[in-house]
Design an enzyme around this catalytic site. Sequence first.
Site, short mmCIF file in Angstrom:
data_model
loop_
_atom_site.label_atom_id
_atom_site.label_comp_id
_atom_site.label_asym_id
_atom_site.label_seq_id
_atom_site.Cartn_x
_atom_site.Cartn_y
_atom_site.Cartn_z
CG ASN A 1 -6.87 -12.81 -2.19
OD1 ASN A 1 -8.06 -12.47 -2.24
ND2 ASN A 1 -5.91 -11.93 -2.03
CE1 TYR B 1 -3.01 -3.05 0.38
CE2 TYR B 1 -3.51 -2.38 2.62
CZ TYR B 1 -3.70 -3.24 1.57
OH TYR B 1 -4.59 -4.28 1.70
N GLY C 1 -18.38 -3.83 -0.45
CA GLY C 1 -18.51 -3.95 -1.90
C GLY C 1 -17.56 -3.09 -2.71
CE LYS D 1 -9.54 3.76 1.20
NZ LYS D 1 -10.05 4.59 0.11
CD GLU E 1 -1.23 -8.07 -0.47
OE1 GLU E 1 -2.05 -7.20 -0.76
OE2 GLU E 1 -0.09 -7.82 -0.07
#
Length: 313
Positions: free
Chosen positions: A170, A58, A223, A273, A120
């Site tokens: 993931n 990030y 979303g 976020k 990640e």
Amino acid sequence: MYLSAANHRIPLSDGNSIPIIGLGTYADPNSSSKEGCAASVKVAIDTGYRHIDGAYFYRNEHEVGDAIREKIAEGKVRREDIFYCGKLWVTNLVPERVRPTLERTLKTLKLDYVDLYIIEMPMAFKPGDEIYPRDENGKWLYHKLDLCATWEALEACKDAGLVKSLGVSNFNRRQLELILKKPGLKHKPVSNQVECHPYFTQQKLLKFCQQHDIVIIAYSPLGTCRNPRWVNVSSPPLLKDAYLNSVGKKYNKTAAQVVLRFNIQRGVVVIPKSFNPERIKENFQIFDFSLTEEEMKEIEALNRNVRFVELHM
């Protein structure tokens, strides 16, 4: 399990615990200010958040670390009150790069340890410092990955006290099983961070993870924004859903608060976020109401298996 604004940690399988709501700090480096990130973390801590989700990728861990340490210096929180999750990016999955990458994150944050460190993605790019390595034709440069070897390097980081808990992101069931069935496994993954919301409920993966004491952490629980570079904008906006808004009206809550409440009632950690102070505060106001069993079933039935975040690589 009773959860409140003051006490909302849930147990992890290794004896540690995780706050069920956190602040996501992903920022588009092209459009976000670094000051905005630091200010958001400070607002979140003042509001009651104790879980901050970040990543080297990030490119704002320096600001996140500054904000956390400022709040510790003020006496607002102690280091042990804060739960920080960092991530191992896909160019650093070869075992010899794992510890140096974690140490770089700790140096950037100016912290002695992170609470959770996660792989990640279950795939690797060419090892190196370039975040998105490509060839001369613009194609991704992939690298053969040995997930078990990466995991062993992470276990060594935990044994060295650099990280309290280890997790993944993931991962599907098969990829989780690769680690869970690894001969000589010392530390099992405590969490799996995946996209999860009423349009993508991840019911099968959630059930599998619960059977193995793995907590699901939901990214993009609202979303996502509608950035066409990485979001499937043809998908209907989650927060405009008529049923979610009707439930919100009943409780005098927003659709966003209903969506977050839905996941925490399922034992799913949420990391919305936001860099908007009012939204950060609003997202935290989810401990003063609860959804009925019928409402939970109705929201679950909204599932469309729609993934907003398109993992193009």
